[in-house]
Design a protein around this motif. Sequence first.
Motif, mmCIF file in Angstrom:
data_model
loop_
_atom_site.group_PDB
_atom_site.id
_atom_site.type_symbol
_atom_site.label_atom_id
_atom_site.label_comp_id
_atom_site.label_asym_id
_atom_site.label_seq_id
_atom_site.Cartn_x
_atom_site.Cartn_y
_atom_site.Cartn_z
ATOM 1 N N ILE A 269 0.809 -1.222 0.000
ATOM 2 C CA ILE A 269 0.000 0.000 0.000
ATOM 3 C C ILE A 269 0.845 1.277 0.000
ATOM 4 O O ILE A 269 0.608 2.174 -0.824
ATOM 5 N N PRO A 270 1.853 1.420 0.877
ATOM 6 C CA PRO A 270 2.630 2.672 0.869
ATOM 7 C C PRO A 270 3.266 3.026 -0.476
ATOM 8 O O PRO A 270 3.270 4.213 -0.848
ATOM 9 N N PRO A 271 3.793 2.050 -1.264
ATOM 10 C CA PRO A 271 4.347 2.438 -2.565
ATOM 11 C C PRO A 271 3.314 3.060 -3.505
ATOM 12 O O PRO A 271 3.657 3.926 -4.317
ATOM 13 N N ILE A 272 2.058 2.626 -3.390
ATOM 14 C CA ILE A 272 0.999 3.212 -4.217
ATOM 15 C C ILE A 272 0.779 4.670 -3.829
ATOM 16 O O ILE A 272 0.706 5.563 -4.679
ATOM 17 N N LEU A 273 0.685 4.924 -2.536
ATOM 18 C CA LEU A 273 0.453 6.286 -2.073
ATOM 19 C C LEU A 273 1.614 7.193 -2.445
ATOM 20 O O LEU A 273 1.423 8.370 -2.772
ATOM 21 N N GLU A 274 2.830 6.637 -2.440
ATOM 22 C CA GLU A 274 3.981 7.440 -2.834
ATOM 23 C C GLU A 274 3.973 7.703 -4.341
ATOM 24 O O GLU A 274 4.209 8.824 -4.793
ATOM 25 N N GLU A 275 3.688 6.677 -5.131
ATOM 26 C CA GLU A 275 3.717 6.810 -6.589
ATOM 27 C C GLU A 275 2.686 7.822 -7.080
ATOM 28 O O GLU A 275 2.900 8.529 -8.070
ATOM 29 N N LEU A 276 1.567 7.927 -6.376
ATOM 30 C CA LEU A 276 0.514 8.868 -6.758
ATOM 31 C C LEU A 276 0.595 10.179 -5.974
ATOM 32 O O LEU A 276 -0.333 10.987 -6.028
ATOM 33 N N GLY A 277 1.693 10.391 -5.281
ATOM 34 C CA GLY A 277 1.800 11.546 -4.387
ATOM 35 C C GLY A 277 1.533 12.881 -5.045
ATOM 36 O O GLY A 277 0.894 13.759 -4.456
ATOM 37 N N ASP A 278 1.975 13.052 -6.294
ATOM 38 C CA ASP A 278 1.810 14.356 -6.948
ATOM 39 C C ASP A 278 0.374 14.613 -7.383
ATOM 40 O O ASP A 278 -0.009 15.752 -7.650
ATOM 41 N N ILE A 279 -0.440 13.543 -7.470
ATOM 42 C CA ILE A 279 -1.847 13.705 -7.867
ATOM 43 C C ILE A 279 -2.790 13.121 -6.817
ATOM 44 O O ILE A 279 -3.957 12.842 -7.111
ATOM 45 N N GLU A 280 -2.286 12.941 -5.588
ATOM 46 C CA GLU A 280 -3.070 12.236 -4.569
ATOM 47 C C GLU A 280 -4.443 12.848 -4.329
ATOM 48 O O GLU A 280 -5.415 12.126 -4.103
ATOM 49 N N HIS A 281 -4.542 14.163 -4.390
ATOM 50 C CA HIS A 281 -5.836 14.796 -4.125
ATOM 51 C C HIS A 281 -6.878 14.453 -5.178
ATOM 52 O O HIS A 281 -8.079 14.513 -4.914
ATOM 53 N N HIS A 282 -6.441 14.066 -6.353
ATOM 54 C CA HIS A 282 -7.349 13.821 -7.473
ATOM 55 C C HIS A 282 -7.780 12.352 -7.589
ATOM 56 O O HIS A 282 -8.588 12.034 -8.460
ATOM 57 N N MET A 283 -7.252 11.477 -6.735
ATOM 58 C CA MET A 283 -7.544 10.048 -6.857
ATOM 59 C C MET A 283 -8.577 9.617 -5.820
ATOM 60 O O MET A 283 -8.260 9.268 -4.684
ATOM 61 N N LEU A 284 -9.838 9.652 -6.212
ATOM 62 C CA LEU A 284 -10.945 9.335 -5.317
ATOM 63 C C LEU A 284 -10.880 7.877 -4.873
ATOM 64 O O LEU A 284 -10.627 6.978 -5.667
ATOM 65 N N HIS A 285 -11.151 7.647 -3.588
ATOM 66 C CA HIS A 285 -11.071 6.306 -3.006
ATOM 67 C C HIS A 285 -12.458 5.720 -2.764
ATOM 68 O O HIS A 285 -13.384 6.439 -2.372
#
Length: 625
Positions: free
Chosen positions: A394-410
């Motif tokens: 899980i942490p690698p996913i959150l890091e990989e999407l860090g620059d667009i994290e606000h735009h990735m609805l969960h």
Amino acid sequence: MKSTKYIAIVIVMIGLSCEQEKKQLKTVASEVTTAKKKYVVYQVFTRLFGNTNTANKPWGTIEENGVGKFNDFTKKALAEIKDLGASHIWYTGVPHHAVIKDYTAYGISNDDPDVVKGRAGSPYAVKDYYNVNPDLAVNVEQRLEEFEALIKRTHEAGLKVIIDIVPNHVARNYKSISKPKGVKDFGEDDDISLVYHKNNNFYYNPNEAFKVPEWKNGYSPLGDEKHPLEDGEFPETPAKWTGNGSRQSQPDMNDWYETVKVNYGISPDGNKDFDELPEGFENEAYKTHFEFWKDKEVPNSWIKFRDIALFWLDKGVDGFRYDMAEMVPVEFWSFMNSSIKMKNPNAFLLAEVYNPSLYRDYIKKGKMDYLYDKVQLYDTLKHVMQGHGKTDNIPPILEELGDIEHHMLHFLENHDEQRISSPDFAGNPEKGKPAMVVSATSTTAPTMIYFGQEVGEDGSEHAGFGAPTRTSIFDYVGVPAHQRWVNNKQFDGGQLTSQEKELRDFYKRLLNFTITSEAMVGSYADIHQYNRENTEGYSDKVLSFVRWSGNEKLIIISNFDDTNIQEFNLKLPKEIIEKWNLNAKDYEVEDQLYHSFKSTLKVENGLGSIKIKLKALESFILKIQ
């Protein structure tokens, strides 16, 4: 519109190698965020929400199985959704789509079962974009007015309204009887002698007639019933290409045969008959995008869909969820979304995109607000919930999407995905708890839940078209656990079991915390990797991270193990202690979900440590006092 049984889409999943799993992550993630508050989207399948009929006859008619109405969303019902923690409600299946029920008395043409999925029809085979599903109205002639009244009630309840727009395809029998004066139907001006023209709305197979798919495995469009129009034929000459891209005049039954693909100015060999965005335009704001398109000649389909979106904005709709957005060129989205934002800068624009390599283009060039975080976070959480995935992924996913994290609805459920409680997913709604905490608290992005998720709905009904595990979107059906909450339209949970009440209380506590916590729109850092390497007894069934703002510091930890207690001394690394300006002393920490767990954070020699004891499937959101 995605379904594992009926849709074949190649998804490129970003693999997580052993080396990636083991690598030391950056302790402190970027603190740059544009989020001002956390949003929660409550997705509701509109025709199922208020239905109290419990017959659930496979392929049952609207009279046999019942249907919910716009009017079922009473002030009380909407207040309860708001109190659950929702900020937006996505009314799924509102635009008028193909249905089997006879509405010819109202000037609506009958729909042919040979090109309709289920008896109630797919919400993603829209027949008239300028009106709403007649099934949802008490008075069919006043159906649009009834929806406008629902928009008003929703706003009065403090909620924003989202509806579907399905840009890639329309119903095979699209015909708007409600379009405004001067608006022409899809295909009305098409040159049907051509396979393709920039301003044709559809693609054609000239001189070939459409043929209904060959049914297999004993399938029949309405089960055992024979409908007058069910004759294996549907008049369409020349044949149009099918929604999922099939060019065959007789599509396969697993194709989206009930729909036709919309042409956005891309020729059959892939050439674009429209201007492309200049280099660097991904960094430009929507106003610049709007100005770019003002003097450009764009394909006719672009204009049609833009006008549809603006029509619904004028009705008071606050945003859209775009079906299969990646099947439509990103340049169209620049044109469409910049037009929407010029009219309503706060419009909520959510897109279904499954290819991670396209995420940044659709956000930055296409001006989407949010995309589904499906093939990375959702799929990974699902594997962990099912017991055969590791939290280390899980942490690698959150890091990989860090620059667009606000735009990735969960999300953990929606109309396309299996219910958590389904035996094919987790088989137990309690297993959704730690995943929901992670999903809702790990980023600044919006959280989405699907109606009935909060009471453990299991999707086990055999409704007709398709198989159980997902609540049917194609047939008339009752939703049992949700109906117990509806409680004969009192919307008070009066028939829920004690376990269902406790589950809903968990969702309510969690979601309301996320929309009021400053740290939820602040910074994030992983501490999982550090604890995996340095903490005895800390396993790949546990996940931990920290969130913080100027006034709030949170330590979030979840136990995904469904049988075992997890007990250890959780550690905060030096980087966090320094970032938080913590001194060498003891700090009280208290869980913010139930306020039943308190412990002490001990800071010594630049490191932090907290004694943790987590029950099976338990999570803590620990706030430093």
